[in-house]
Write a protein that holds these residues in place. Sequence first.
Motif, short mmCIF file in Angstrom:
data_model
loop_
_atom_site.label_atom_id
_atom_site.label_comp_id
_atom_site.label_asym_id
_atom_site.label_seq_id
_atom_site.Cartn_x
_atom_site.Cartn_y
_atom_site.Cartn_z
N THR A 250 8.67 7.50 8.92
CA THR A 250 9.02 6.07 8.99
C THR A 250 8.20 5.23 8.02
O THR A 250 8.45 4.05 7.89
N ALA A 251 7.19 5.84 7.39
CA ALA A 251 6.36 5.04 6.50
C ALA A 251 6.76 5.28 5.06
O ALA A 251 6.54 6.35 4.51
N ASN A 252 7.37 4.29 4.47
CA ASN A 252 7.79 4.38 3.09
C ASN A 252 6.55 4.30 2.20
O ASN A 252 5.76 3.37 2.30
N GLY A 255 5.85 0.98 0.49
CA GLY A 255 5.40 -0.05 1.42
C GLY A 255 3.94 0.16 1.80
O GLY A 255 3.15 -0.78 1.88
N MET A 256 3.59 1.43 2.00
CA MET A 256 2.23 1.76 2.40
C MET A 256 1.24 1.44 1.28
O MET A 256 0.14 0.97 1.53
N LEU A 257 1.65 1.73 0.06
CA LEU A 257 0.80 1.43 -1.08
C LEU A 257 0.56 -0.08 -1.14
O LEU A 257 -0.55 -0.54 -1.41
N GLY A 258 1.64 -0.84 -0.86
CA GLY A 258 1.51 -2.30 -0.83
C GLY A 258 0.55 -2.74 0.25
O GLY A 258 -0.32 -3.59 0.03
N GLU A 259 0.67 -2.11 1.43
CA GLU A 259 -0.23 -2.43 2.53
C GLU A 259 -1.66 -2.13 2.16
O GLU A 259 -2.58 -2.89 2.44
N CYS A 261 -3.01 -2.04 -0.79
CA CYS A 261 -3.53 -3.02 -1.74
C CYS A 261 -3.83 -4.35 -1.05
O CYS A 261 -4.88 -4.95 -1.28
N SER A 262 -2.90 -4.82 -0.21
CA SER A 262 -3.14 -6.15 0.36
C SER A 262 -4.32 -6.13 1.33
O SER A 262 -5.11 -7.07 1.36
N ASN A 263 -4.47 -5.03 2.08
CA ASN A 263 -5.62 -4.97 2.99
C ASN A 263 -6.93 -4.89 2.22
O ASN A 263 -7.93 -5.49 2.60
N ALA A 265 -7.47 -6.07 -0.84
CA ALA A 265 -7.76 -7.37 -1.45
C ALA A 265 -8.28 -8.35 -0.40
O ALA A 265 -9.23 -9.10 -0.62
N PHE A 294 -3.29 -3.49 -9.93
CA PHE A 294 -3.40 -4.55 -8.92
C PHE A 294 -4.67 -5.38 -9.09
O PHE A 294 -4.66 -6.59 -8.85
#
Lengths: 637, 864
Positions: A250-252, A255-259, A261-263, A265, A294
């Motif tokens: 269920t984890a794309n 999307g996870m890579l985005g998560e 990076c945002s966490n 940052a 990023f």
Amino acid sequence: MKLYCLSGHPTLPCNVLKFKSTTIMLDCGLDTTSVLNFLPLPLVHSPRLSKLPGWVSKDGSLNLEKRELLDLSTIDVILISNYHCMMALPYITEHTGFTGTVYATEPTLQIGRLLMEELVNFMERVPKAQSATCWKNKEIQRMLPGPLKDAVDVWTWKRCYSMQEVNSALSKVQLVGYSQKVELFGAVQVSPLSSGYSLGSSNWVIQSHHEKVSYVSGSSLLTTHPQPMDQSSLKNSDVLILTGLTQMPTANPDGMLGEFCSNLAMTIRAGGNVLVPCYSSGVIYDLLECLYQFIESANLGTTPFYFISPVANSSLEFSQIFAEWLCHNKQTKVYLPEPPFPHAELIQTNKLKHYPSIHGDFSSEFRQPCVVFTGHPSLRFGDVVHFMELWGKSSLNTVIFTEPDFSYLDALAPYQPLAMKCVYCPIDTRLNFHQVSKLLKEVQPLHVVCPEQYTQPPLTQSHRSDLMLELQPPPMPYRRCSVLNLPFRRRYERVYILPELANSLVPSEVKPGVSVATVSAVLQSKDNKHTLQSVPKAPPVAPSKKRKRVMEEPPVTMAPKPLLSGAVPLEAFLATLQKHGITEVKVEETADGHILHLQAEDTLIQLEEDGTHIVCDNNEPLRATLRDLVLRFLQKL
Amino acid sequence: MDSQCVSILPRVCGVLLVSGSSLPDDTSLEKLLDWFTTIAQTGTSLLEACPCLVDFVSKVAFDYTSGSSILSFTLKLTGLIGASEDGFKVLKECSVLKLVFNPQHWQEAGLWEDPCLRIGWIQGLKMILKHSEALSFFAQADLIEPLLQLQTDSSLFVASAANQTLAQVLVLCQSPSSVGHNGSKNRDLEHNSLSMESTQNYSGIITKVSDYLNKSVVLKEISQLPGSQQILRLLAMLLVRVGPPLRDTLLLAVINSLEELVSTSCSQLTVPLLDVILAANSGLRDDCVPKQRLIRLLWVMLNMKKPVDVMQAAAAVLRSHQSDPALSAHSARVLLLPLDIVTGVSLLDENSTEEELRILITEQLKRKSCISMICLCLSNIPQITLMASDCLPCPQRLIVTAILLLLRLCCVDSSSSSAGCVEVVRFITGNSKVQKCALEALLVLSKSPGVKMVLVEVFKVLTEYLNSHSSDPSVLQKSYQAVIKWVGVCPDLSCITDQLREGFIQAVRKRACDTRWEARDSTVEFLGHLVGAPSCWAFTEQEMEPSDVLLGGRSFTVPLLKEALQDPESYVRASSISALAQTLTPSWQDGTALTQEQEDIVTQLQEVLFQDSEGFARRAAVKYFIAWFSACSSPSSCWLLMQSVPTVLSQGVADLDWEVKLHTLELAELVLDRAFSDPSPSHPYAVMSDQDHRLPIAGQQSDLLSSLKNLVDWGVVSALLCGVVDCDRPVALKACQLLLKLRGIVCPVMDNTADTRVFCQLAGASMMQQVRKIQEMGKDTCVVSEACSEADKEGICASVDPECVSVCEVLRVLDLDEKLSILTQSSDHIYNSPLSLLQDILTAAAASSPPGQDPRQELVMDCY
């Protein structure tokens, strides 16, 4: 054809295929989740950890899959699909009587070696005075506290191997390249195909002249750093063994890579540190590449990134030299004056620094807030233990889990209570169910064999019927210790004819397009290769009187009787009989042909589709005449 | 009309008559026609203005050799001329009318096949049908037959125009009273509507139309489907446009056929059929017979076999705001069925009549097409919420619960399962289309009564969406909107626990660092919008701003927004600037003391204005100062603001982006208004006391002088002078208007001695040159040096600066009125003038004439 399933872990498979007199082991993954039952091994003495209630004497903490199913010394070859799936290799090849060969690609061998070295290093630098095995006794184990009491198959848990064993095991590896064909005893041919998951990762095709078995292990269709997956070579398989799908359906990954990076940052901006427990090869390359793009945009340019591992340097350097194993995009960079991976630039600009350990240079150059990549993802050994102890108390810091192999809650258990933020961003680029069903539609194997976990939705999401394999015919599930009879029968074998023998053949056409010739030959079978050779002529007997002993007569080579073909046409045959003075013929029609009753001679001729019989008592001349008449209508081969 | 145009027009007509002569481009005939239409609309008679047109029309009509585009143009032109009664008479007299509108004439010439000609014929006819004369001509010439034939023409344009024309014919055929009753907006029609007796004559037309409709509505073969759809569309339009008696006639004529058509239950006809039925239904009294039959038809459609058709019918019924309560209630039930089935929340009580439909829909939901069905259901929830509560099958709170469950099922991370249809989950999980529709529905439902108690649940789900790694940026944006909507309607936020709040804050913080700029942008926007949400009651029982309750107020928001000022994406930078303005507005209004934080922001914004490479961010920066200036109760007492204004004005007006310049001028306007309104804060319409009138001129002068000086000091005058010579027309226009305003205030009061005391600097060489040029054109004397030397004497102007000009002098010298009139014209007014069009036609004709006749031809060759 049989498949012995030694591992029940779908992403760390270990299967043995018996096929045409060869015994092939497919991967030997090492399930290390059992280490979660142990306390962390801190490099620096930790008063907190030492005060935790624990079982004092302990063994090494590694788990070997059950192997009594099969004698490991009978294994001819081991095919490795990627460096994560070879971690149990020393347990298989050492002290078992194993005499075979291991096949793997070069990056798999080199990076696998690094991972093993790292593991051994992590273990050996915190030596334990004693080891215990008695507790594995069922009676004693039952009395142990907590989850240990319920741990299954503790008797399979082994001490970690030594560097010497690693070296010995890896010396048995023979390197292969993608699509290279390797003959195994003339019986089968094995060949690795790019699987797109990691550097040098491969799927394997095992084929004989008439059968093809494909082994699909960790594969990926995403565009990351490795060469893309070769799908077309998997077509027309009789059996496809499917393992190593994503553990996080269920984890794309994007999307996870985005998560991630945002966490990252978010924490850095708030003045905290980020800890990323990870393996020293694989996803880390993609993480670094993603961060490379990023950090500029997120104004993190000044934040230092540290990569701490005994093999950090080698891992980063190795990745740059395996150009032929990289995706096309990165391959082209080899011809430019820039390295394929951008982490080289991060190192040059001092944004990324790597150290073998927290001792030495690191301790003097260490600057906070920072991002640290280090192992081991289980949080039980390696430098990560130190950072967990160091940063766990502050809520400004974050630990981001990217490896899906361990339950992050279990991994964190000995560190509780923890003020540090925990983020779970498992990045698993392996095939998901949607991709695999598309792949199978494309490749169309006759039968699919897969771990039983793939045939039902995950336990936690039982309503997600899309998270399982749905195939027609349904896949054959396997579990640990199953032995499967693969559902196809071998029907043909290839036989070679030597040229001189072929030259002597006289084919005659029996019907348009089909010619037949009789062959008399000697069948020679050697190394699973079958050849027809011409029959050796009897050597002319030398008229020598010196011969004392009568040589054994060479086999009498009688010319074989000609084979007849064709059918006897009734009308024409009757006319011929008449010409030869046989006039009184009574024709009787039967189910298969005709019976001719020669009344004057009291003889019967049965003309049937597959035979002709002449029944005449004590009249040899007549029989011979009749025989010759019948033969006139037939063709001799 | 321009006399030059009149003189050229006969030559243009001549050119058009020569068949095959090429036109400058294919729109020139359209433009010509537009020009004629404008002339006709101004009330002048087209024939009086351009007498040559009749000649042109008759020549074309008698000569087939013109190209089809010219013929089509001529037909339309004939219609335009004939639209006035005078023109109609003239055309009739020269017997052009009969010829031109006779389809037989064109058929014989073999030109009728060309759709271009047919459309000309129809549009000409439509234009002419403005008065009774035209209608009687239409009836006498029996043009209804060909018009009806064109209703289902193969060309869609022709068919559509024919539909419109037919509607116009029918409207004209109505009795005058009904036209008025129908509320026809067309004054011409009302004016020209027919007398009673003549109405009788047109019953033949009405009969023919009724027969035609009745015959064509019925679908005989599936191949006629497009035609049938076209007829239904026509019918729907007619029913909307014509008044009651005629509409009843039409309706009675077709209702049998409609019933027959409904019984065929052809999916493709569902929507057009519904349009017809609802159009017919809308104006009918409840007790009339057709109404009952129409309601019955709707019931039949709501019980069709295909679930999609039924849902569409139900949606259409709800959209049309039916008066029949049973029908609406049933439609609502039908539309809620998919939601009921998917979530397992029993929105509907057991009803045996729906069992069959429930089975059908359940089957449908197991296929991929379930997405569109669920979306149809969700997008109609706003209609359902508008229904009276006694018609609703369940309380709205229950619908909210179902939508929340649906949202949970759609969320990739969620492990919740439903008691409903399990098969559908695989299709909707992670489907952003369904997610968006559901969030949209949730947004609307925030207004429903009795839903406050589910606020916590709503908040949890929305936080889950904001937190989810798989949420699409558009889904995130919708989630943010929903948060604002729900927070806005709930005056009591005490139910939001600390834990929920913490989760929410984490999610927002994370999204502010998202890798996708769209997500960051929505987050920043949300922070700004939340400030605007109405105040609420928090757990402390005090009135608090929602942003304080949810996010902990400015101490959380402002640092986050300041981070976003550095964002690599210009949209995000722009959004963060506007969000900062929104966040700080309350403190500006209250006149709270400035903080270091605000000073930092101003420094950063000036950097943006000076250095940012993208226009969006710079525009937002100027708007920030506009917002600040307008929110601030007394800007002059806010030193930071007054210090920044000159910088913003000088930088903004020199920007490359015209919108930045325009916004800068808006700021200048604010400053200007404030400067002159300050001394007399009274309302512009307030009664002035006698004393005000008697204020000595000198006093007024000194006040004005000081205000003007302030304006100069703040850089307003320089900005305006810079703007008025700008190459972007909107900027120059705005600056010109403001300068005029300034002149209106300053110049009447100032005398020549006073004005020389105020100077301003002209920044930039080009601007100076231009102002100088205008100055010199206006007045030969060298005002500036004179003024300066004089000022020097008085010690006001310290240095003799050649870039200094006297403000009042400049205001007088610049011909602002002329400039304004030039600037108010659109930039293409010359290119688009009728004269230019006519000249173009002539030039193009000359260019295409045979070589040898025109020397320019060779020139063209040379160039080539």
